[in-house]
Design an enzyme around this catalytic site. Structure first.
Site, short mmCIF file in Angstrom:
data_model
loop_
_atom_site.label_atom_id
_atom_site.label_comp_id
_atom_site.label_asym_id
_atom_site.label_seq_id
_atom_site.Cartn_x
_atom_site.Cartn_y
_atom_site.Cartn_z
NE ARG A 121 -4.07 -1.98 1.89
CZ ARG A 121 -3.91 -3.12 2.51
NH1 ARG A 121 -2.91 -3.29 3.35
NH2 ARG A 121 -4.79 -4.09 2.33
CE LYS A 143 -1.53 13.58 -14.96
NZ LYS A 143 -1.96 13.90 -16.33
CD GLU A 185 6.46 16.42 -23.47
OE1 GLU A 185 5.79 17.42 -23.14
OE2 GLU A 185 5.92 15.32 -23.74
CE LYS A 227 4.52 17.33 -14.94
NZ LYS A 227 4.66 16.05 -15.61
CD GLU A 237 -4.76 16.54 -16.63
OE1 GLU A 237 -3.79 15.82 -16.30
OE2 GLU A 237 -5.15 16.67 -17.78
NE ARG A 241 -0.26 16.99 -13.71
CZ ARG A 241 0.39 16.23 -12.84
NH1 ARG A 241 0.05 16.26 -11.57
NH2 ARG A 241 1.35 15.43 -13.23
CG ASN A 245 -2.56 17.14 -21.30
OD1 ASN A 245 -1.57 16.44 -21.15
ND2 ASN A 245 -3.59 17.10 -20.49
CG HIS A 248 0.42 16.14 -25.02
ND1 HIS A 248 1.23 17.24 -25.21
CD2 HIS A 248 1.17 15.23 -24.35
CE1 HIS A 248 2.43 16.99 -24.67
NE2 HIS A 248 2.41 15.78 -24.14
CG HIS A 252 -1.88 11.59 -26.45
ND1 HIS A 252 -2.48 12.22 -25.37
CD2 HIS A 252 -0.61 11.32 -26.06
CE1 HIS A 252 -1.61 12.33 -24.39
NE2 HIS A 252 -0.47 11.79 -24.78
CG HIS A 265 5.07 11.50 -26.01
ND1 HIS A 265 3.70 11.50 -26.15
CD2 HIS A 265 5.37 12.53 -25.18
CE1 HIS A 265 3.20 12.50 -25.44
NE2 HIS A 265 4.20 13.13 -24.83
N1 LIG Z 1 4.17 10.48 -15.59
C1 LIG Z 1 4.11 11.49 -16.40
O1 LIG Z 1 3.71 12.60 -16.02
C2 LIG Z 1 4.55 11.32 -17.81
C3 LIG Z 1 4.77 12.44 -18.63
C4 LIG Z 1 5.26 12.23 -19.90
C5 LIG Z 1 5.54 10.94 -20.35
N2 LIG Z 1 5.31 9.88 -19.52
C6 LIG Z 1 5.62 8.51 -19.96
O2 LIG Z 1 7.02 8.43 -20.19
C7 LIG Z 1 7.28 7.41 -21.13
C8 LIG Z 1 8.26 7.91 -22.14
O3 LIG Z 1 9.46 8.25 -21.48
P1 LIG Z 1 10.86 8.30 -22.23
O4 LIG Z 1 10.73 9.11 -23.46
O5 LIG Z 1 11.88 8.65 -21.22
O6 LIG Z 1 11.00 6.80 -22.76
P2 LIG Z 1 11.81 5.51 -22.25
O7 LIG Z 1 11.78 5.38 -20.80
O8 LIG Z 1 11.30 4.39 -23.07
O9 LIG Z 1 13.29 5.85 -22.72
C9 LIG Z 1 13.59 5.98 -24.08
C10 LIG Z 1 14.71 5.02 -24.50
O10 LIG Z 1 15.96 5.52 -24.02
C11 LIG Z 1 16.63 4.52 -23.25
N3 LIG Z 1 17.40 5.26 -22.26
C12 LIG Z 1 16.94 5.86 -21.15
N4 LIG Z 1 17.91 6.58 -20.57
C13 LIG Z 1 19.03 6.40 -21.31
C14 LIG Z 1 20.34 6.90 -21.23
N5 LIG Z 1 20.70 7.77 -20.29
N6 LIG Z 1 21.25 6.50 -22.15
C15 LIG Z 1 20.87 5.66 -23.16
N7 LIG Z 1 19.62 5.17 -23.30
C16 LIG Z 1 18.71 5.55 -22.39
C17 LIG Z 1 15.53 3.65 -22.74
O11 LIG Z 1 15.99 2.36 -22.42
C18 LIG Z 1 14.58 3.63 -23.93
O12 LIG Z 1 15.03 2.72 -24.88
C19 LIG Z 1 5.92 7.04 -21.73
O13 LIG Z 1 5.53 5.79 -21.22
C20 LIG Z 1 4.99 8.12 -21.25
O14 LIG Z 1 3.67 7.67 -21.08
C21 LIG Z 1 4.83 10.05 -18.28
ZN LIG Z 2 4.10 14.73 -23.44
#
Ligand SMILES: NC(=O)c1ccc[n+]([C@@H]2O[C@H](COP(=O)([O-])OP(=O)(O)OC[C@H]3O[C@@H](n4cnc5c(N)ncnc54)[C@H](O)[C@@H]3O)[C@@H](O)[C@H]2O)c1
Ligand SMILES: [Zn+2]
Length: 366
Positions: A121, A143, A185, A227, A237, A241, A245, A248, A252, A265
């Site tokens: 939990r 999130k 972003e 942020k 949100e 917030r 987006n 987006h 999306h 993305h």
């Molecule tokens: N929680 C939130 O508020 C929020 C906001 C935006 C996006 N997201 C989520 O984030 C995710 C996307 O995140 P992302 O773009 O970081 O993708 P990711 O975590 O898939 O990383 C992208 C790629 O880079 C690699 N990688 C990561 N760090 C590295 C480094 N330092 N050196 C070499 N390779 C590295 C990873 O293994 C992966 O292959 C999505 O699932 C999205 O839904 C969440």
């Molecule tokens: Zn985004």
């Protein structure tokens, strides 16, 4: 080291930004007065590069970390991977006072955060984001969640970390395409909140593309500040917030119709933001020169701003927009810009106008 505080009462936390911070992970966790037992969750790309450094830093500070490695990539953000993590936490006998460290990009952060929010939990959670997108966006704001077959991020929670440690040195190994996607972003924050950040990006883009540490540190810190400010005002949100987006809804939808294969993305939302700017010009009178500056900054960052879709694909795109989880009561609402640095959320856009912008921007390649 830059510090940005996210002020949320007794759930407040710091985002620390600097080069080489991974070596300080243990010392920083020690300040949080957590139990010695902890788990680092990382992926198959990040763990070989930075797992050892994280483990060593924690061990030196008296912690007993265990390393859990999940597959790299979006498909790992699943219940199956989460169950595997729970089982490993249980096998290592992590307890209520233990904690979880997310070492990786947004996928690892969202997944490890959800694991931390739900295991026993809730156990404490520390983010060590290693992509630009994770440093400026996903690691901040609480999130966390996972994907279902029916769609992305359909299950989740609001669960704030206790600390976010952004080590800019980890970005050195990030593939250029991923880095540019993160810049999408970054540019968004300029458009939605801070015209002088946008100007700075126009000026310092070459330095940013070289990942020049001082520029990067200042820009990452400013994005986190924005942020944090938005999340402070509207954690769950209810309203404001939503400005995060910007671009987006269309972004999306593009990701969905290409089955999350063609675009990262950040690339999809570059296209979405340029389309949103065009809508903004029509609906809110965003001046044409500002619209052009927006498109040109994305172009200079190496991000796509135009794409060739055929008529059936454009239809699918419009349908996908109506399915977005942010749509309520069947009505698509947009975040639109009055000018660079000032956006408004909740704007309804007439269907014919939306179709016009999509037909214009997304059917001609330049
Ligand atoms: N929680 C939130 O508020 C929020 C906001 C935006 C996006 N997201 C989520 O984030 C995710 C996307 O995140 P992302 O773009 O970081 O993708 P990711 O975590 O898939 O990383 C992208 C790629 O880079 C690699 N990688 C990561 N760090 C590295 C480094 N330092 N050196 C070499 N390779 C590295 C990873 O293994 C992966 O292959 C999505 O699932 C999205 O839904 C969440
Ligand atoms: Zn985004």
């Amino acid at each position: 080291m830059g510090i940005v505080n996210v002020p949320l009462g007794n759930r407040s936390y710091d985002i620390k930004i600097g080069t080489g911070l991974l070596a300080r992970l243990g010392a920083e966790c020690a300040r949080l007065r957590l139990d010695t037992r902890c788990a680092i969750i990382s992926d198959t790309n990040v763990a070989p590069r930075y797992g050892k450094a994280a483990q060593t830093a924690l061990t030196r500070a008296g912690f007993a970390p265990t390393l859990i490695i999940i597959p790299a990539g979006e498909t790992a953000k699943s219940l199956k991977t989460i169950e595997a993590c729970y089982n490993q936490l249980a096998a290592q006998r992590l307890e209520r006072q233990s904690f979880v460290v997310a070492l990786g990009g947004g996928v690892v952060g969202d997944l490890a955060g959800f694991v931390a929010a739900t295991y026993l939990r809730g156990v404490a959670f520390v983010q060590v984001p290693t992509t630009l997108l994770a440093q400026v966006d996903s690691s901040v704001g609480g999130k966390v969640g996972l994907n279902l077959k029916a769609g992305k991020n359909l299950v989740g929670a609001f669960y704030q970390p206790r600390l976010v440690l952004c080590d800019l040195a980890t970005l050195a190994s990030l593939p250029m395409r991923e880095y540019r996607a993160g810049l999408s972003e970054v540019i968004k924050y300029g458009i939605i909140y801070d015209a002088s950040l946008f100007q700075r990006l126009e000026r310092d883009l070459p330095k940013l593309l070289r990942r020049e540490p001082r520029t990067l540190a200042a820009v990452v810190a400013r994005c986190c500040e924005i942020k944090a400010e938005v999340v402070r005002q509207d954690e769950t949100e209810g309203g404001l917030r939503a400005i995060l987006n910007f671009g987006h809804t269309i972004g999306h939808a593009l990701e969905a119709i290409s089955h999350y294969g063609r675009y990262l993305h950040g690339e999809a939302i570059a296209l979405g933001q340029v389309a949103a700017a065009r809508l903004s010009a029509q609906v809110l009178g965003l001046p044409a020169p500002e619209m052009d500056r927006i498109e040109s900054l994305f172009q200079r960052a190496g991000l796509p701003t135009r794409v060739k879709l055929n008529a059936p694909q454009r239809q699918k795109l419009l349908a996908a927009m109506r399915l977005d989880k942010k749509v309520s009561g069947g009505e698509i609402k947009f975040v639109l810009a009055r000018r660079i640095g000032a956006v408004e959320f909740g704007h309804k856009v007439p269907a014919n106008l939306l179709a016009e912008v999509i037909n214009h921007q997304l059917s001609t390649s330049h």
